[in-house]
Each structure stands twice: as C-alpha cells, then as structure tokens.
Design a protein around this motif. Sequence first.
Motif, PDB file in Angstrom:
ATOM      1  N   UNK A 133       0.838  -1.210   0.000  1.00 53.94           N
ATOM      2  CA  UNK A 133       0.000   0.000   0.000  1.00 53.94           C
ATOM      3  C   UNK A 133       0.875   1.263   0.000  1.00 53.94           C
ATOM      4  N   UNK A 134       1.926   1.245   0.791  1.00 47.06           N
ATOM      5  CA  UNK A 134       2.839   2.394   0.836  1.00 47.06           C
ATOM      6  C   UNK A 134       3.524   2.617  -0.510  1.00 47.06           C
ATOM      7  N   UNK A 135       3.635   1.547  -1.282  1.00 48.54           N
ATOM      8  CA  UNK A 135       4.265   1.637  -2.605  1.00 48.54           C
ATOM      9  C   UNK A 135       3.253   2.025  -3.688  1.00 48.54           C
ATOM     10  N   UNK A 136       2.005   2.272  -3.287  1.00 54.17           N
ATOM     11  CA  UNK A 136       1.006   2.752  -4.238  1.00 54.17           C
ATOM     12  C   UNK A 136       0.056   1.699  -4.780  1.00 54.17           C
ATOM     13  N   UNK A 137       0.086   0.501  -4.223  1.00 57.18           N
ATOM     14  CA  UNK A 137      -0.852  -0.532  -4.659  1.00 57.18           C
ATOM     15  C   UNK A 137      -2.141  -0.347  -3.862  1.00 57.18           C
ATOM     16  N   UNK A 138      -3.242  -0.166  -4.571  1.00 51.86           N
ATOM     17  CA  UNK A 138      -4.535   0.074  -3.926  1.00 51.86           C
ATOM     18  C   UNK A 138      -5.161  -1.234  -3.443  1.00 51.86           C
ATOM     19  N   UNK A 139      -6.174  -1.047  -2.593  1.00 46.59           N
ATOM     20  CA  UNK A 139      -6.977  -2.180  -2.126  1.00 46.59           C
ATOM     21  C   UNK A 139      -8.035  -2.495  -3.168  1.00 46.59           C
ATOM     22  N   UNK A 140      -8.445  -3.710  -3.312  1.00 46.53           N
ATOM     23  CA  UNK A 140      -8.043  -4.879  -2.525  1.00 46.53           C
ATOM     24  C   UNK A 140      -6.780  -5.561  -3.053  1.00 46.53           C
ATOM     25  N   UNK A 141      -6.196  -4.994  -4.125  1.00 45.56           N
ATOM     26  CA  UNK A 141      -5.036  -5.621  -4.763  1.00 45.56           C
ATOM     27  C   UNK A 141      -3.858  -5.800  -3.815  1.00 45.56           C
ATOM     28  N   UNK A 142      -3.606  -4.838  -2.936  1.00 39.96           N
ATOM     29  CA  UNK A 142      -2.471  -4.945  -2.015  1.00 39.96           C
ATOM     30  C   UNK A 142      -2.630  -6.141  -1.088  1.00 39.96           C
ATOM     31  N   UNK A 143      -3.823  -6.312  -0.542  1.00 40.67           N
ATOM     32  CA  UNK A 143      -4.049  -7.452   0.364  1.00 40.67           C
ATOM     33  C   UNK A 143      -3.989  -8.772  -0.393  1.00 40.67           C
TER      34      UNK A 143
END
Length: 190
Positions: A135-145
């Motif tokens: 998430x800190x690297x810019x990947x949004x939810x729900x993709x980061x999880x």
Amino acid sequence: MARWQPGTRERLQSTALRLFAEQGFDETTVAQIAAAADVTERTFFRHFADKPEVLFAGQTDFTAMFTTPVEQAPDGTPAFDLVRRALDSAADFFPEHRRSWSRSRQAVIDAVPALEERELGKLANLKVRLGDTLRAHGIDEPLATIAAETAVTVFHLAFTQWIAEPEERDFRTLVEERLAALTALVHPGH
C-alpha cells in the motif's frame, strides 16, 4: 564455561535444535542447552529472550526479506512484479545449506501446538507487513491485500515442499513452479 565467543548464537541454536530433536521441546531446559553449548544461562539470555526464541529469532530479517525489495522497486511497478521481487528475495534467503536446519526446525515446531501457533502467527504478521508495504508503494486495495496473501501463500507452499523428504530441488525452482501454477490459474493458456 566460556562466556561469549563469536558464533555463540549459532552454536546455541544448533545445540538447542539437537536437544529438542533428541529429548523433545518441552523436556529440554535452557540450563541443558547452555551446558551443552558450553556457555552460562546468562549468556543464553543475552542472545534469546526465551527458549522458543531459539526457533523464531530473526523475525525482523525474515519480514525485511519480503518488504525491502518492494520498498526498493521503482514507482509504478505492477503488483505481480512486486510479489515476484519479494519471492526472489526469499529464494536467496533459503540456500541449500539451510535445508537440513529448516527440516529439523519444522519437525520440532510440528510436534508442539504452541510452536505451530507461533509459526502461523509469524506468517500472518508477514501478510500484514507486506500488505502495508505494498500500500505504501502505491498498490490500492483490494489488490495490495490479495498480493500480500498470494506472496505468503506461494512462499509457504514452496517452503513446505522444499523441506519435505526427499525433495532436492532448490527453493527458487519451487517458487517458480508455484508462480507458474498461479499464472495458469489466473491466465489459462499463457
């Protein structure tokens, strides 16, 4: 008894693992580990907070092996490529000479429910930290999880196979096989 010398931590770990395998985890005392490693109990506690810590030391390094490559990736790196970077780093962390230790360690963990629970907690914590890093690297939810869960699942499946007898393939090969299976699931025919 010797108080401290280079390699004391590793000697304590190998001695403890040997005693756990011979006597059982619960039956082995810190005093026995220290005596067999030719150090004092005080020296043991300079290296480890408690007896289980012998098996779980290095949690920060373990987590960093997944998160650091993600943190260092160029902005805009797709989530799957970040997962691959994390898993490539994990493959470097498990060279062939660590297989025997890992097999023995897992046998001790599998024999003690409280240790199994702690191992599962370690993986759950890894999912949370890796998700935070994505998430800190810019990947949004729900993709980061989903990416964090996927990375840890692929790692766990590869690791379980790597330590299984009579497996001899290297860790990286097992990771690549599982990533290929994931790709076939998500993109049949590719």
